[in-house]
Design a protein around this motif. Structure first.
Motif, PDB file in Angstrom:
ATOM      1  N   ARG B  11      32.942  36.904  39.894  1.00 36.27           N
ATOM      2  CA  ARG B  11      32.814  38.502  40.386  1.00 36.27           C
ATOM      3  C   ARG B  11      33.945  38.945  41.369  1.00 36.27           C
ATOM      4  O   ARG B  11      33.921  39.868  42.164  1.00 36.27           O
ATOM      5  CB  ARG B  11      31.467  38.212  41.355  1.00 36.27           C
ATOM      6  CG  ARG B  11      30.399  38.155  40.573  1.00 36.27           C
ATOM      7  CD  ARG B  11      29.577  38.302  41.330  1.00 36.27           C
ATOM      8  NE  ARG B  11      29.088  37.660  41.993  1.00 36.27           N
ATOM      9  CZ  ARG B  11      29.190  36.266  42.154  1.00 36.27           C
ATOM     10  NH1 ARG B  11      28.536  35.992  41.234  1.00 36.27           N
ATOM     11  NH2 ARG B  11      28.671  35.510  43.935  1.00 36.27           N
ATOM     12  N   TYR B  13      37.747  40.865  42.168  1.00 32.13           N
ATOM     13  CA  TYR B  13      37.886  42.177  41.602  1.00 32.13           C
ATOM     14  C   TYR B  13      38.834  42.839  42.678  1.00 32.13           C
ATOM     15  O   TYR B  13      39.390  42.049  44.183  1.00 32.13           O
ATOM     16  CB  TYR B  13      36.795  43.270  41.674  1.00 32.13           C
ATOM     17  CG  TYR B  13      36.295  43.444  43.159  1.00 32.13           C
ATOM     18  CD1 TYR B  13      35.995  44.052  43.898  1.00 32.13           C
ATOM     19  CD2 TYR B  13      34.938  43.149  43.458  1.00 32.13           C
ATOM     20  CE1 TYR B  13      36.261  44.384  44.982  1.00 32.13           C
ATOM     21  CE2 TYR B  13      34.323  42.311  45.124  1.00 32.13           C
ATOM     22  CZ  TYR B  13      34.713  43.556  45.919  1.00 32.13           C
ATOM     23  OH  TYR B  13      33.846  43.345  47.079  1.00 32.13           O
ATOM     24  N   TYR B  31      38.994  48.802  33.676  1.00 35.23           N
ATOM     25  CA  TYR B  31      37.654  47.811  34.647  1.00 35.23           C
ATOM     26  C   TYR B  31      36.308  48.982  33.669  1.00 35.23           C
ATOM     27  O   TYR B  31      35.411  49.112  34.723  1.00 35.23           O
ATOM     28  CB  TYR B  31      37.700  48.436  36.408  1.00 35.23           C
ATOM     29  CG  TYR B  31      38.801  47.421  36.268  1.00 35.23           C
ATOM     30  CD1 TYR B  31      38.851  46.427  36.929  1.00 35.23           C
ATOM     31  CD2 TYR B  31      40.448  47.759  36.704  1.00 35.23           C
ATOM     32  CE1 TYR B  31      40.146  45.419  37.212  1.00 35.23           C
ATOM     33  CE2 TYR B  31      41.392  47.103  37.199  1.00 35.23           C
ATOM     34  CZ  TYR B  31      41.238  45.899  36.919  1.00 35.23           C
ATOM     35  OH  TYR B  31      42.261  45.032  37.486  1.00 35.23           O
ATOM     36  N   GLN B  33      33.604  49.264  30.941  1.00 35.60           N
ATOM     37  CA  GLN B  33      33.465  48.484  29.862  1.00 35.60           C
ATOM     38  C   GLN B  33      33.341  49.250  28.457  1.00 35.60           C
ATOM     39  O   GLN B  33      33.703  48.773  27.609  1.00 35.60           O
ATOM     40  CB  GLN B  33      32.098  47.896  30.294  1.00 35.60           C
ATOM     41  CG  GLN B  33      32.368  46.183  29.614  1.00 35.60           C
ATOM     42  CD  GLN B  33      30.514  46.037  29.770  1.00 35.60           C
ATOM     43  OE1 GLN B  33      30.394  45.903  30.801  1.00 35.60           O
ATOM     44  NE2 GLN B  33      29.910  44.465  29.141  1.00 35.60           N
ATOM     45  N   THR B  96      28.602  52.456  33.035  1.00 27.73           N
ATOM     46  CA  THR B  96      29.954  52.138  34.658  1.00 27.73           C
ATOM     47  C   THR B  96      29.301  53.025  35.990  1.00 27.73           C
ATOM     48  O   THR B  96      29.454  54.623  35.263  1.00 27.73           O
ATOM     49  CB  THR B  96      31.615  52.468  34.537  1.00 27.73           C
ATOM     50  OG1 THR B  96      31.396  51.229  33.339  1.00 27.73           O
ATOM     51  CG2 THR B  96      32.561  52.132  35.657  1.00 27.73           C
ATOM     52  N   ASN B 121      27.396  47.951  35.421  1.00 26.81           N
ATOM     53  CA  ASN B 121      28.694  48.126  36.322  1.00 26.81           C
ATOM     54  C   ASN B 121      28.729  48.807  37.749  1.00 26.81           C
ATOM     55  O   ASN B 121      28.461  50.652  36.853  1.00 26.81           O
ATOM     56  CB  ASN B 121      29.976  47.718  35.806  1.00 26.81           C
ATOM     57  CG  ASN B 121      29.827  46.721  35.239  1.00 26.81           C
ATOM     58  OD1 ASN B 121      29.435  45.504  35.395  1.00 26.81           O
ATOM     59  ND2 ASN B 121      30.342  45.798  33.479  1.00 26.81           N
ATOM     60  N   HIS B 156      25.436  43.474  45.399  1.00 23.51           N
ATOM     61  CA  HIS B 156      25.916  43.592  44.749  1.00 23.51           C
ATOM     62  C   HIS B 156      28.022  44.235  44.090  1.00 23.51           C
ATOM     63  O   HIS B 156      28.165  45.028  45.088  1.00 23.51           O
ATOM     64  CB  HIS B 156      25.630  45.188  43.222  1.00 23.51           C
ATOM     65  CG  HIS B 156      25.562  45.168  42.244  1.00 23.51           C
ATOM     66  ND1 HIS B 156      25.409  44.598  41.006  1.00 23.51           N
ATOM     67  CD2 HIS B 156      25.969  46.688  41.338  1.00 23.51           C
ATOM     68  CE1 HIS B 156      25.358  44.643  39.939  1.00 23.51           C
ATOM     69  NE2 HIS B 156      25.945  46.118  40.086  1.00 23.51           N
ATOM     70  N   GLN B 159      33.860  46.557  40.153  1.00 21.46           N
ATOM     71  CA  GLN B 159      34.510  45.947  39.029  1.00 21.46           C
ATOM     72  C   GLN B 159      35.983  46.350  39.592  1.00 21.46           C
ATOM     73  O   GLN B 159      36.509  45.740  39.892  1.00 21.46           O
ATOM     74  CB  GLN B 159      34.028  46.570  37.575  1.00 21.46           C
ATOM     75  CG  GLN B 159      32.732  46.823  37.358  1.00 21.46           C
ATOM     76  CD  GLN B 159      32.905  45.512  36.910  1.00 21.46           C
ATOM     77  OE1 GLN B 159      31.247  45.056  37.487  1.00 21.46           O
ATOM     78  NE2 GLN B 159      32.989  44.280  36.594  1.00 21.46           N
TER      79      GLN B 159
END
Lengths: 363, 363
Positions: B11, B13, B31, B33, B96, B121, B156, B159
């Motif tokens: 995880r 970043y 970043y 996806q 995202t 994300n 959480h 990215q």
């Protein structure tokens, strides 16, 4: 008592299955970390079982939040009642939440535990067949949104699951049947022997024979535990547990949450999955009849509601967690007892399936 | 451009810090996806920067949700607007989310990303100093509850974090000052050299000197990244980042969210922490004066609001995520640049600190 383990490394936990487990502190208290216990239940279940579970938490600071009963209350709004209770009683990060009820209570309590102070512990005590064989195991938690079922949630595993099969004695027939939809599902996914066993034991199961129920529940939990252990966050095989669910969720959201029980909608969805699988040449027509017959014998519906159009069905199917790059991926059956997640179906055949979906299959 | 990395295994970043980064697709698109991008911003920030970031997502399916501006809107209810937008646009699990705004937008967008379809994300593009040096880094997401701040949320991680320091040019003076409260915090926690540097550079920083701001932001992010990498879920050292926060959250909830900016409440909280630390014999009175003077020089308040009673303050402090077994644990200072989390303070001295907390410290 049987014990099934969900193997997830540090997050592993036991599922206890048996009779007379509810109020047992030796069994349950080892899974309570702090001193604060918040029981979350609903208006139907709490008069039946709230007092019975209290001895399990003796010596602890016990509070309870009682929610309204029904899928239509599985919302962010109602979830806030749990947070209100936790905060007004000054519950801290060592608190344990206890879900006492069916799938709705379990999903909401688990999600509340996932979010309260960014994550506290919880215990599942499912009191419906559906929750016992499916939703209480595996850590999927969440609430519905008007535009889609279970669209807001978290993966959050419980500390343990306590399945007291005595609680099924008070379950209405309709809800018992709904639970069997998810039981049948395990047979269709990858366990043809279990499917046959179910066909041979419908009568006993509907009579609530204790041994038969215990066997069906334990075998379902073993199936679920195995699949969840392989794929906790649903990047692969776990999606198979959604057999019938893309169709079923569309029916639930269209008809209004609570009109069809979740298991009833899933029953219809599994028949539709079988029908589409047959048009793809994977199942025979006899296979479809066999699926529909078993579902009917469990007093479950097999056809799309009369007031739903194929267009509505298709529109709602496109809001699904398995959609990728605009493609609706479906769990279909390559043969009975062998399901797969695929977008390699013919869209025209899907439309045809939706169009005939209101017609009864002669069984 | 500087890059600071938050090391969290899978995880991990990057945090990009520099000028003119907002609309850069080479920097940001790696970043993203999937193909769906939902920008979440507010009514104040979107007219200034929404168009400027669009080029960063060229070629993708871009939608936006604009929330009302202010801490009082950081609620489950307003969060639902993000879910409404995602579902009505049929966003899937590969979506995202992009947080464009201050701490409220970042916390809510991150929490929406944590919960939407059980996790998608997101990218942080913080536009306030406070969000750049603190809330956008580290993966704490969530919303407030009427009874407690940040009580509902999730861990959480984003990215990436894109800090374009040009955005500070449009930030109101009051909000710039509020951001410095969290910058000062890093000095007080464990970086006495940085505290001295801040004392020497107040004038330049308040004049928004680009080099000075860049240095302060990068050093703050390095501090935060290091602490978060050591303790992602706050089982230990990460709690030190809450210096001043138990006091500050009590002020925010009592006065009504939005009356005091978060940074302003934290500034008062840090002075109270210093005062209590001095009564414990850990800080000298000169240390307390030094803390209060620096905070005042940054145009920040140092005293409990006139209409709050010590009893109200204490009542609200007991609803805090650091409470354990009924004990309010506090981050205090053993000396300047060395903080600790402890429940080993004298409750009588805490009450005394609350009682004198409305009195100015002569600096």
């Amino acid at each position: 008592m049987k014990t099934v383990t969900v193997n997830l490394g540090e997050r592993s936990y036991p599922i206890f299955i048996g009779q007379n487990l509810l109020g047992n502190p030796e069994l349950i208290q080892p899974y309570v970390q702090g001193k604060q216990v918040m029981i979350v239940s609903n208006e139907t279940v709490s008069p039946l079982y709230l007092e019975k579970i209290l001895p399990a938490f003796q010596g602890l600071n016990i509070e309870a939040v009682i929610l309204p009963d029904g899928e239509q209350y599985k919302t962010l709004d109602v979830l806030n009642q749990v947070f209100d209770g936790l905060l007004s009683e000054k519950f801290d990060r060592q608190a344990t939440l206890v879900a006492l009820g069916g799938g709705v209570v379990g999903d909401m309590t688990g999600f509340a535990a996932a979010c309260y102070q960014r994550g506290v512990n919880f215990i599942q005590i499912p009191t419906t067949l559906l929750a016992q064989v499916d939703s209480s195991v595996g850590g999927k938690t969440g609430v519905n949104h008007a535009l889609g079922k279970n669209m807001i949630g978290a993966f959050h595993q419980p500390q343990c699951v306590v399945i007291d099969t005595d609680t099924l004695n008070t379950l209405p027939d309709r809800e018992l049947s709904a639970g069997f939809a998810e039981v049948i599902k395990y047979g269709l996914i990858d366990d043809i022997a279990f499917l046959q066993w179910l066909e041979n034991n419908v009568t006993l199961l509907l009579k609530r024979d204790a041994d038969a129920l215990n066997y069906a529940i334990a075998r379902s939990c073993q199936s679920k535990a195995r699949i969840v252990s392989l794929d906790e966050k649903e990047s692969g095989v776990r999606a198979l547990l959604n057999l019938g669910h893309t169709f079923g969720h569309a029916i639930e959201t269209s008809m209004g949450y609570g009109t069809y029980l979740h298991g009833e909608a899933i029953a219809i969805g599994m028949v539709l999955a079988a029908r589409l699988s047959a048009t793809m040449g994977w199942l025979s027509n006899e296979d479809v009849v066999r699926v529909a017959r078993l579902i009917k014998r469990f007093q479950l519906p097999t056809t799309i509601p009369a007031n739903m159009t194929p267009a509505d069905m298709w529109q709602r199917m496109q809001v699904d967690k398995k959609v990728r790059d605009g493609k609706v991926r479906l769990v279909l059956m390559q043969k009975l007892g062998l399901s797969l997640l695929t977008d390699q179906y013919d869209p025209a055949l899907l439309q045809k399936t939706l169009q005939v979906g209101q017609q009864e299959i002669a069984t």
